[in-house]
Design an enzyme around this catalytic site. Structure first.
Site, PDB file in Angstrom:
ATOM      1  N   THR A 189      31.238 -43.747 -13.725  1.00  0.00           N
ATOM      2  CA  THR A 189      30.052 -44.582 -13.529  1.00  0.00           C
ATOM      3  C   THR A 189      28.917 -44.050 -14.382  1.00  0.00           C
ATOM      4  OG1 THR A 189      29.269 -43.281 -11.692  1.00  0.00           O
ATOM      5  CG2 THR A 189      30.625 -45.162 -11.159  1.00  0.00           C
ATOM      6  N   GLU A 336      32.294 -49.073  -8.521  1.00  0.00           N
ATOM      7  CA  GLU A 336      33.081 -48.619  -7.380  1.00  0.00           C
ATOM      8  C   GLU A 336      33.898 -49.753  -6.746  1.00  0.00           C
ATOM      9  OE1 GLU A 336      30.065 -47.896  -8.142  1.00  0.00           O
ATOM     10  OE2 GLU A 336      29.526 -45.835  -7.651  1.00  0.00           O
ATOM     11  N   LYS A 446       7.544 -49.506  -1.562  1.00  0.00           N
ATOM     12  CA  LYS A 446       6.973 -49.664  -0.221  1.00  0.00           C
ATOM     13  C   LYS A 446       5.456 -49.644  -0.321  1.00  0.00           C
ATOM     14  CE  LYS A 446       9.825 -48.440   3.631  1.00  0.00           C
ATOM     15  NZ  LYS A 446      10.268 -47.456   4.586  1.00  0.00           N
ATOM     16  N   TRP A 451       8.227 -53.290   2.478  1.00  0.00           N
ATOM     17  CA  TRP A 451       9.061 -53.316   1.276  1.00  0.00           C
ATOM     18  C   TRP A 451       8.703 -54.529   0.426  1.00  0.00           C
ATOM     19  CZ3 TRP A 451      14.894 -52.225   2.599  1.00  0.00           C
ATOM     20  CH2 TRP A 451      15.003 -50.919   3.094  1.00  0.00           C
TER      21      TRP A 451
END
Ligand code: AMP
Length: 549
Positions: A189, A336, A446, A451
């Site tokens: 990755t 993944e 945030k 958020w």
């Protein structure tokens, strides 16, 4: 509870899901179909079959046995496709090396994967010079070279050149049967910090991924449909999650395939035109590059379907592609996950919607494809409401997820905490079942405890006519905890004469119309020359935070 087991006849065949099974159908029903390399070389599927057999013989002669690892460093090519099949069909593992990693990272992955044989395109030889004398595991090197390519000086001694090895090998190989759970592929990755992490996929996983994705792609009547009359060309590198698994799907379908070699926007457009390509997939950056190329006006893109993934597709990009007649839609997954988890097809009747309304749907992250169980959960693994508003982390189960990171138990346990694979993506799910990613957990901003979605804010800013590119990151703020910092690359003049104030006004306008939360007006705009990308063309937010904060 006890369940009755199915009784088996003594001589019944226990069919294993092996990659070699994918190749059987096209060899029967499409043996004369074409596979094209850079518009310069053409092979039939019959020849592909023969070359896969020859490659298996050549690799065996080099000493490759089941369980060994064969690594490849190449552009998207017919050769790579041959390796996608021959290497795992031998029972060996195909390591697709990310050629955009640094030489040190490449060395790390070669060592970590314990590569035995390395097939390398002449163009990438200078990379190996950087790590000269430090590649310990590789016993044999094979040269991959295009007819018109120049061979740089190198210290590497080759066991042979690919075409010569194939020519000298027999065109029949008896591929063995073995357990479908045998490892078929591995790659690393593209983390932006720390060492690359290895993932692996088995034959069974790749075969099921092939069927799952195809079942979804073949379901719509027209929009985003992949069918046997399509002409397929990947524009995501084959080293990155098997080019999203599409070469396996395209081969099983027996469609015409076009492998473009090195990505040069003008050449890609030329191939789309000359080979009549109808189905591709790429990251938003590549689509952006193609649409910005001066060549784009010469090419008819109205028969082109493009799956966009790797990062969120901005609505402005979607609309400019749609204006040219391109059928664009989102796909979502990660290294993944083999990779595909969701696709954003329109629902029946939605082709009648306006371009803007359609773009809204095409830019969602998509609906889970068959065999994908996808949840959005809070920290306690409880599902959040599926109301198109409440956000949670995306966790998944499907038969094709990596079972862990290679030789890294601790991180693997974290990946699979609670029996679901944790994506680190934050998303909502709406009543129609569409998922929409709003952030990476690490990229979430945030403001005063609330958020806000950096992706949503990027979408709004990129809709401003003077904005070429934008990335939003959170910057520390004494009062609010965090505030959004928008890094903006303006378009060249005359459009580019824009001030930070004008961009903030544009955002406030969206906020006043209720299209984005109120807190975003705290955004700070900073003009930059370019936005740093990762090795697979995604915005490198970790790097941007390091650079600008
Ligand atoms: P990689 O492992 O490099 O393929 O990166 C996977 C990550 O890319 C995912 O976890 C998401 O954060 C992001 N990603 C992939 N596809 C999409 C998409 N359609 N929309 C938003 N983010 C995406």
């Amino acid at each position: 509870m006890t369940y009755k087991k199915i009784e088996r006849t003594e001589s019944a065949h226990d069919y294993q899901l092996l990659i070699k099974q994918i190749l059987k159908t096209p060899l029967v029903h499409a043996p004369e179909q074409e596979i094209v390399y850079r518009g310069k070389q053409r092979f039939t599927y019959r020849e592909l079959g023969e070359r896969i057999n020859r490659l298996a013989n050549a690799l065996t002669a080099l000493g490759v046995t089941p369980g060994d690892t064969v690594a490849v460093m190449d552009y998207d090519s017919h050769r790579y496709l041959e390796c996608f099949f021959a290497v795992p069909m031998l029972g060996a593992v195909l390591h697709t090396i990310n050629v955009r990693f640094s030489p040190e990272q490449i060395l790390y992955t070669i060592d970590h994967a314990e590569d035995d044989v390395l097939l390398i395109n002449a163009d990438f030889l200078p990379i190996l010079d950087h790590v000269k004398g430090r590649i310990d595991t590789v016993k044999k090197f094979v040269l991959l070279q295009d007819e018109d390519a120049h061979l740089p000086r190198t210290h590497i001694e080759f066991a042979g050149e690919y075409e010569a090895l194939l020519a000298a090998a027999e065109d029949r190989f008896d591929f063995p049967d073995f357990d479908e759970n045998t490892r078929a592929t591995t790659f690393y990755t593209t983390g932006t910090t720390g060492l690359p992490k290895g993932v692996a996929f088995s034959h069974r996983q790749l075969v099921l991924h092939t069927f799952g994705v195809l079942a979804s792609l073949a379901t719509p009547a027209v929009q985003g449909r992949f069918h046997r009359e399509d002409v397929y060309m990947p524009i995501t590198p084959m080293f990155h999650v098997h080019a999203w698994g599409m070469p396996y799907i395209a081969t099983m379908m027996g469609v015409k395939q076009v492998y473009p070699g090195r990505y040069v926007p003008e050449h890609l457009l030329e191939l789309i035109g000359s080979e009549k390509v109808t189905f591709s997939h790429c990251v938003p950056t590549i689509l952006h590059m193609l649409l910005k190329s001066p060549k784009v006006d010469e090419i008819d893109l109205s028969n082109w379907k493009v799956m966009i993934g790797g990062s969120a597709m901005p609505k402005s990009l979607c609309l400019s592609a749609m204006k040219r007649g391109v059928d664009v839609f989102s796909a979502y997954g990660m290294s993944e996950t083999c990779p595909i988890l969701t696709l954003a097809h329109l629902q029946p009747g939605q082709l009648a919607l306006s371009a803007g309304e359609q773009a809204e749907i095409r830019c969602k992250t998509g609906i889970p494809i068959p065999l994908v169980e996808l949840r959005t959960v809070n920290d306690g693994m409880t599902d959040v409401a599926r109301d198109g508003n409440a956000v949670g982390e995306v966790v998944v189960r499907t038969p094709w997820l990596t079972q862990g990171y290679l030789k890294d138990t601790k991180t693997s346990e974290k990946l699979w905490a609670g029996g679901y694979l944790h994506t680190s993506d934050v998303a909502w799910i709406d009543e129609q079942g569409y998922v929409k990613i709003t952030d990476r957990t690490k990229d979430v901003i945030k403001i005063g405890g609330e958020w806000i979605s950096s992706l949503e804010l990027e979408d709004v800013i990129s809709a401003h006519p003077a904005v070429g590119e934008v990335a939003v990151i959170g910057m520390p703020d004494d009062k609010w905890g965090e505030r959004p910092l928008a890094l903006v690359v303006p378009k060249p003049s005359p459009h580019g004469n824009v001030t930070a104030k004008e961009i903030v006004h544009h955002i406030v306008d969206y906020s006043d119309r209720g299209m984005i939360g109120k807190q975003v007006v705290l955004v700070k705009v900073r003009f930059v020359d370019a936005i740093d990308k990762t090795s697979v063309g995604k915005v490198n937010k970790v790097g941007l935070r390091e650079k600008y904060l």
